[in-house]
Design an enzyme around this catalytic site. Structure first.
Site, PDB file in Angstrom:
ATOM      1  N   ASP A   1       9.566  -1.069 -30.173  1.00 41.96           N
ATOM      2  CA  ASP A   1      10.522  -1.690 -31.074  1.00 41.96           C
ATOM      3  C   ASP A   1      11.087  -0.729 -32.120  1.00 41.96           C
ATOM      4  O   ASP A   1      11.457  -1.174 -33.205  1.00 41.96           O
ATOM      5  CB  ASP A   1       9.812  -2.865 -31.799  1.00 41.96           C
ATOM      6  CG  ASP A   1      10.799  -3.957 -32.179  1.00 41.96           C
ATOM      7  OD1 ASP A   1      11.927  -3.904 -31.684  1.00 41.96           O
ATOM      8  OD2 ASP A   1      10.426  -4.834 -32.971  1.00 41.96           O
TER       9      ASP A   1
ATOM     10  N   CYS B   1      15.015 -22.253 -17.769  1.00 42.22           N
ATOM     11  CA  CYS B   1      14.736 -23.366 -18.685  1.00 42.22           C
ATOM     12  C   CYS B   1      15.097 -24.711 -18.082  1.00 42.22           C
ATOM     13  O   CYS B   1      14.795 -25.747 -18.706  1.00 42.22           O
ATOM     14  CB  CYS B   1      15.561 -23.193 -19.955  1.00 42.22           C
ATOM     15  SG  CYS B   1      15.205 -21.687 -20.851  1.00 42.22           S
TER      16      CYS B   1
ATOM     17  N   CYS C   1      16.500 -28.074 -20.235  1.00 42.64           N
ATOM     18  CA  CYS C   1      15.995 -28.089 -21.620  1.00 42.64           C
ATOM     19  C   CYS C   1      16.957 -27.361 -22.567  1.00 42.64           C
ATOM     20  O   CYS C   1      17.509 -26.318 -22.226  1.00 42.64           O
ATOM     21  CB  CYS C   1      14.622 -27.421 -21.666  1.00 42.64           C
ATOM     22  SG  CYS C   1      13.928 -27.346 -23.321  1.00 42.64           S
TER      23      CYS C   1
ATOM     24  N   CYS D   1      15.431 -25.534 -28.042  1.00 44.09           N
ATOM     25  CA  CYS D   1      15.550 -24.466 -29.044  1.00 44.09           C
ATOM     26  C   CYS D   1      16.943 -24.466 -29.679  1.00 44.09           C
ATOM     27  O   CYS D   1      17.083 -24.264 -30.893  1.00 44.09           O
ATOM     28  CB  CYS D   1      15.234 -23.112 -28.428  1.00 44.09           C
ATOM     29  SG  CYS D   1      16.166 -22.741 -26.939  1.00 44.09           S
TER      30      CYS D   1
ATOM     31  N   CYS E   1      17.376 -25.101 -33.684  1.00 40.46           N
ATOM     32  CA  CYS E   1      17.712 -23.970 -34.568  1.00 40.46           C
ATOM     33  C   CYS E   1      18.433 -24.502 -35.805  1.00 40.46           C
ATOM     34  O   CYS E   1      19.481 -25.137 -35.697  1.00 40.46           O
ATOM     35  CB  CYS E   1      18.592 -22.957 -33.827  1.00 40.46           C
ATOM     36  SG  CYS E   1      19.198 -21.675 -34.935  1.00 40.46           S
TER      37      CYS E   1
ATOM     38  N   CYS F   1      21.225 -15.969 -37.930  1.00 44.65           N
ATOM     39  CA  CYS F   1      19.798 -16.103 -37.622  1.00 44.65           C
ATOM     40  C   CYS F   1      18.939 -15.787 -38.862  1.00 44.65           C
ATOM     41  O   CYS F   1      19.095 -14.742 -39.499  1.00 44.65           O
ATOM     42  CB  CYS F   1      19.435 -15.171 -36.468  1.00 44.65           C
ATOM     43  SG  CYS F   1      17.676 -15.220 -36.086  1.00 44.65           S
TER      44      CYS F   1
ATOM     45  N   CYS G   1      11.466 -16.238 -38.654  1.00 40.78           N
ATOM     46  CA  CYS G   1      11.626 -17.666 -38.358  1.00 40.78           C
ATOM     47  C   CYS G   1      11.028 -17.911 -36.978  1.00 40.78           C
ATOM     48  O   CYS G   1      11.237 -17.113 -36.060  1.00 40.78           O
ATOM     49  CB  CYS G   1      13.117 -18.020 -38.375  1.00 40.78           C
ATOM     50  SG  CYS G   1      13.503 -19.636 -37.677  1.00 40.78           S
TER      51      CYS G   1
ATOM     52  N   CYS H   1       9.465 -24.718 -28.065  1.00 41.65           N
ATOM     53  CA  CYS H   1       9.607 -24.450 -26.620  1.00 41.65           C
ATOM     54  C   CYS H   1       8.431 -25.059 -25.834  1.00 41.65           C
ATOM     55  O   CYS H   1       7.267 -24.792 -26.141  1.00 41.65           O
ATOM     56  CB  CYS H   1       9.671 -22.947 -26.375  1.00 41.65           C
ATOM     57  SG  CYS H   1       9.871 -22.551 -24.634  1.00 41.65           S
TER      58      CYS H   1
HETATM   59  S1  SF4 Z   1      13.009 -24.550 -25.741  1.00 38.84           S
HETATM   60 FE1  SF4 Z   1      12.176 -23.044 -24.279  1.00 38.84          FE
HETATM   61  S2  SF4 Z   1      12.445 -24.006 -22.244  1.00 38.84           S
HETATM   62 FE2  SF4 Z   1      13.716 -25.147 -23.695  1.00 38.84          FE
HETATM   63  S3  SF4 Z   1      15.733 -24.176 -23.537  1.00 38.84           S
HETATM   64 FE3  SF4 Z   1      14.673 -23.164 -25.211  1.00 38.84          FE
HETATM   65  S4  SF4 Z   1      13.693 -21.390 -24.295  1.00 38.84           S
HETATM   66 FE4  SF4 Z   1      14.237 -22.763 -22.617  1.00 38.84          FE
HETATM   67  S1  SF4 Z   2      14.777 -17.389 -35.168  1.00 34.49           S
HETATM   68 FE1  SF4 Z   2      17.018 -17.439 -35.404  1.00 34.49          FE
HETATM   69  S2  SF4 Z   2      17.742 -18.369 -33.508  1.00 34.49           S
HETATM   70 FE2  SF4 Z   2      15.562 -18.881 -33.660  1.00 34.49          FE
HETATM   71  S3  SF4 Z   2      15.514 -20.878 -34.692  1.00 34.49           S
HETATM   72 FE3  SF4 Z   2      15.304 -19.309 -36.262  1.00 34.49          FE
HETATM   73  S4  SF4 Z   2      17.414 -19.025 -36.981  1.00 34.49           S
HETATM   74 FE4  SF4 Z   2      17.544 -20.034 -34.993  1.00 34.49          FE
END
Ligand code: SF4
Ligand code: SF4
Length: 327
Positions: free
Chosen positions: A135, A189, A192, A195, A199, A220, A247, A254
Site C-alpha cells: 500500500d 454480488c 445485492c 453497500c 453508504c 468518501c 469508515c 456486506c
Molecule cells: S454489500 Fe457486499 S454483496 Fe452486497 S453489493 Fe455490496 S459488496 Fe456486494
Molecule cells: S468507506 Fe466510503 S464508500 Fe464506503 S460507506 Fe464509507 S463513505 Fe461510503
C-alpha cells in the site's frame, strides 16, 4: 528450451506460516483493470490524491518497481475485530475509527512478514530478487490480488473472498522468477446493493450493466478523513457521520462479512496479536483529539495507521465532528 515455471506451493506455504490467511500467485503482467483505473482518474474521482495520477505510468507494469519481475505473490491478512466499547461517559463526544486502524500500523506488520518470505525465497532460489509492496508503492495491488485468486470485486469496490469476506489487508511480493500462477477469483454480488444503499454519502456510484461500482473519493469519508489535504468545507464536515478516521459502513453491511453456519470463516476475528486495539485508537474523545499538540499526537499514535493522517488532519476531523449536532 523455454523456462519452466517454478512450483508456487512453497511460497504460498511460507505465507500461511507467516500468518496470512490468503495466498496466491499471478504473472507480473499489465494490471487487467488498468483501463478502468485510468478512466477513474480521468473523471477525477481520486480527489486530491495527485500521487495517483503522477504515477499512472508506473502503475501500468510491475517491472517499473522490480526490473525483470515475472511473478507476484499476493497475500491477505485478516484484520477483522469488533473494537471494544469505549468508556461509558455519555457527556464525552467520541469519533469512530475504522477497525483496520485500531491496532499497530498494518504496513509494518505486513512488510515484516513479506520480508521474511523474501529471505526464504532467496535461500531457496539462488540469485532470486524480490520486492515487497504494502500500500505504498505505485502498483494496483487489488488488481493483482484478484488475478492471484484472493477475491473478486464487490460493488463496494473491495475484494471479497467468498469464504472469508473482505476484512483483509493485501500485500504483494514481486519476484523475478516465474512461478506457477493461480486462477483469478470468480464471484459476484448478484442483486445485492446493500453497500450502495448504506453508504451515508452516496460515494459508491453504480450503473446497471457494470459489475463493479465506482468510488467517488470526493464523497468518501475514508478519503476525507485520511487523504484530503487542507481544510474541510462545511459540506464535507457534514459528510463525516461520526467518523474521525476512515469508515467501515460499506463493509459492515456486506452479507459476505456475516458469519453463516456453512461459512464459519466469514468475519472470523483476526489472529494477529499486533492488531490488538490500542486505547487511544478506540473512539478517541473529540475534545482531547482536537487539543493535541503535534508531539502529543505522535506520542499517542506512534506506530499506528493514524500517523498517515497526521496531527493536523486529525485535529481538523475532530473539530469538524464537534461542529455537528451529536448523533
Ligand atoms: S454489500 Fe457486499 S454483496 Fe452486497 S453489493 Fe455490496 S459488496 Fe456486494
Ligand atoms: S468507506 Fe466510503 S464508500 Fe464506503 S460507506 Fe464509507 S463513505 Fe461510503
Amino acid at each position: 528450451m523455454a523456462d519452466v515455471a517454478l512450483p508456487s506451493g512453497g511460497l504460498k506455504g511460507q505465507a500461511i506460516e507467516e500468518g496470512f490467511e490468503l495466498a496466491g500467485v499471478c504473472p507480473a503482467v499489465e494490471p487487467p483493470h488498468l483501463d478502468a483505473y485510468l478512466a477513474w482518474l480521468a473523471l477525477e474521482r481520486h480527489g486530491k490524491m495527485t500521487y495517483m495520477s503522477r504515477s499512472r505510468r508506473q502503475r501500468s507494469g510491475p517491472q517499473s518497481l522490480l526490473p525483470g519481475a515475472k511473478s507476484i505473490l499476493a497475500v491477505g491478512l485478516n484484520y477483522n475485530q469488533e473494537p471494544p466499547n469505549p468508556p461509558n461517559d455519555p457527556n464525552e463526544r467520541r469519533g469512530r475509527v475504522s477497525r483496520y486502524a485500531v491496532g499497530r500500523d498494518y504496513h509494518k506488520v505486513m512488510r515484516g512478514k513479506l520480508k521474511r518470505i523474501a529471505r526464504w525465497a532467496e535461500r531457496e532460489y539462488a540469485g532470486l530478487k524480490s520486492r515487497p509492496c504494502v500500500d505504498s508503492a505505485p502498483i494496483l495491488e487489488r488488481d493483482f490480488a484478484w488475478l492471484a485468486g484472493l477475491g473478486w470485486y464487490g460493488k463496494n469496490t473491495c475484494l471479497i473472498n467468498t469464504k472469508r469476506g473482505s476484512w483483509f489487508f493485501i500485500g504483494l511480493l514481486l519476484l523475478d522468477r516465474e512461478f506457477e500462477p493461480d486462477e483469478p477469483a470468480v464471484g459476484d454480488c448478484g442483486t445485492c446493493t446493500k453497500c450502495i444503499d448504506a453508504c451515508p454519502t452516496g460515494a459508491l456510484v453504480y450503473e446497471e450493466g457494470n459489475r463493479v461500482a465506482v468510488l467517488d473519493s470526493n464523497l468518501c469519508i475514508s478519503y476525507l478523513t485520511i487523504e484530503h489535504p487542507g481544510a474541510l468545507t462545511a459540506k464535507q464536515q457534514r459528510l463525516l457521520n461520526g467518523w474521525v478516521f476512515g469508515c467501515d459502513v460499506c463493509q459492515d453491511v456486506c452479507p459476505f462479512n456475516r458469519p453463516r453456519p456453512h461459512q464459519p470463516l466469514r468475519a472470523a476475528p483476526t489472529r494477529e496479536p499486533d492488531f490488538a486495539p490500542r486505547p487511544a485508537n478506540v473512539m478517541p474523545r473529540l475534545t482531547w483529539l482536537a487539543g493535541l499538540g503535534d508531539e502529543q499526537f505522535v506520542d499517542a499514535y506512534r506506530g499506528s495507521a493514524l500517523m498517515r493522517a497526521g496531527p493536523e488532519r486529525m485535529r481538523r476531523n475532530a473539530l469538524g465532528l464537534l461542529r455537528q449536532s451529536p448523533r
